[in-house]
Design an enzyme around this catalytic site. Sequence first.
Site, mmCIF file in Angstrom:
data_model
loop_
_atom_site.group_PDB
_atom_site.id
_atom_site.type_symbol
_atom_site.label_atom_id
_atom_site.label_comp_id
_atom_site.label_asym_id
_atom_site.label_seq_id
_atom_site.Cartn_x
_atom_site.Cartn_y
_atom_site.Cartn_z
ATOM 1 N N GLY A 136 0.804 -1.226 0.000
ATOM 2 C CA GLY A 136 0.000 0.000 0.000
ATOM 3 C C GLY A 136 0.831 1.268 0.000
ATOM 4 O O GLY A 136 0.306 2.355 0.206
ATOM 5 N N SER A 140 4.527 -0.478 -5.660
ATOM 6 C CA SER A 140 4.105 -1.529 -6.582
ATOM 7 C C SER A 140 4.544 -2.936 -6.178
ATOM 8 O O SER A 140 5.162 -3.667 -6.956
ATOM 9 C CB SER A 140 4.587 -1.205 -7.994
ATOM 10 N N ASP A 186 4.098 0.262 -14.115
ATOM 11 C CA ASP A 186 4.651 -0.563 -13.036
ATOM 12 C C ASP A 186 5.410 -1.768 -13.593
ATOM 13 O O ASP A 186 6.559 -2.022 -13.236
ATOM 14 C CB ASP A 186 3.538 -1.067 -12.098
HETATM 15 C C1 GLA Z 1 -0.797 3.116 -10.790
HETATM 16 C C2 GLA Z 1 -0.954 2.306 -12.070
HETATM 17 C C3 GLA Z 1 0.030 2.815 -13.152
HETATM 18 C C4 GLA Z 1 -0.060 4.327 -13.342
HETATM 19 C C5 GLA Z 1 -0.014 5.031 -11.980
HETATM 20 C C6 GLA Z 1 -0.272 6.515 -12.093
HETATM 21 O O1 GLA Z 1 0.438 2.876 -10.200
HETATM 22 O O2 GLA Z 1 -0.707 0.948 -11.816
HETATM 23 O O3 GLA Z 1 -0.205 2.138 -14.365
HETATM 24 O O4 GLA Z 1 -1.200 4.675 -14.074
HETATM 25 O O5 GLA Z 1 -0.967 4.498 -11.065
HETATM 26 O O6 GLA Z 1 0.715 7.120 -12.853
#
Ligand code: GLA
Length: 400
Positions: A136, A140, A186
């Site tokens: 969180g 990622s 990500d």
């Molecule tokens: C999340 C999504 C990404 C991107 C970001 C904002 O992390 O997984 O793909 O869109 O938000 O930039």
Amino acid sequence: MTTQTKTASRNIKREFIPRMIKELQKRFGPGAKPRCFRAPGRVDWLGSHTDYNQGLILASTVDREIVVAARLRSDRALNFYSLNLEQEVRTSLDKNAPDPAHGFANYPKGVIFEMLQAGIQIPGIDMVFYGNIPIGANLSSSAAIEAATIEALLGLLDRPMTHWEKAFICWRAENRFVGMPCGILDQFSIINCQKNCVLFLDCDRLASELIPFSFDQYYLLVIDSGVGRQLVKSEYKKRVQECRAAFNALRKAGYNISSLSAIQPHQLKEIEPELEPLLFKRVRHIVTENQRVAAARKVVSRKNFEKLGKLFEQGYLSSSRDYENSCPELDILHDLLANAPGVLGTRIAGAGWGGCLVSIVKKTDWRQIQARVKKPYAQKTQRELRFFPVQTGQEPGEIL
Ligand code: GLA
């Protein structure tokens, strides 16, 4: 030097690996000796919500990781265990659907099913995960689980695959299987970026560049606001739809564009009357954010941290005012950081609507920064902050 300012890797201690292997054997029985694979988290430097608008991104890996101990099985069982969550999931290749009760395991399951979709034969598998990417915190951890899973599967199957193919399989796992309509930021940055590099990605041309980089006397400091990310899924979907609606309206008005990122900053004035005010704000964010990424790409290679900090600040303002992916707590935190000495600039990390901010800070100052913002933030919000200084991390691979 304090422990936090040391540049030593924050990877999981390798002495921990035998414990993961033992856990796998204890839970899932005898079989081939498990092998271990890893993938780092990522932090976005600039390019907020530009990826699904075919825009520009600047991101890097972080020196925190997910490790998976894995082995193939001779049956169709899929067994997963998370040491962090103490959650075990037993399922099979015959159950080709996400399951809310499976929690974290939906990510490796998604990768497995997308690999099957891509025509790759996969038998059953046992996997034990352990990581130190805070959940969180917008670093990622989910894309890192996906990347570690695909590394493990390809390694165990002894099968090569290009970075692009890997990134797209993981991205499809997240979009089609887990049901989060995210862009490629990500998955692509975790799979393609390397230590001591920043990744520049043009999501339209699918062209990328690794810019060699070292932090010297600075860090990226990721600060968790303590606000959960419950809103992310619904708000994120809404923004994807709003961008699509703005794109359709502009096409209808005669703009022959392939995406919102094809709009140039000087056209903003001209397109304003064509859009509802809310949609115009979304477009203005995307267009100016692309401009900021292009500027940041240059200042990163020159290591102009002051200028990068200014771009972070402009990005924050645009997110908060135009894209509205901030929240009251993030605004409070941002303002406290803006007044703290040693902070060069702050922006929203990842999707927003809670989660974390990321600041460029002087390494020597980060403890004072922490001391300065913690208490007033707690007084104003009744929430506790968590701080994660990050450096760039190593690309995914096997731990030998
Ligand atoms: C999340 C999504 C990404 C991107 C970001 C904002 O992390 O997984 O793909 O869109 O938000 O930039």
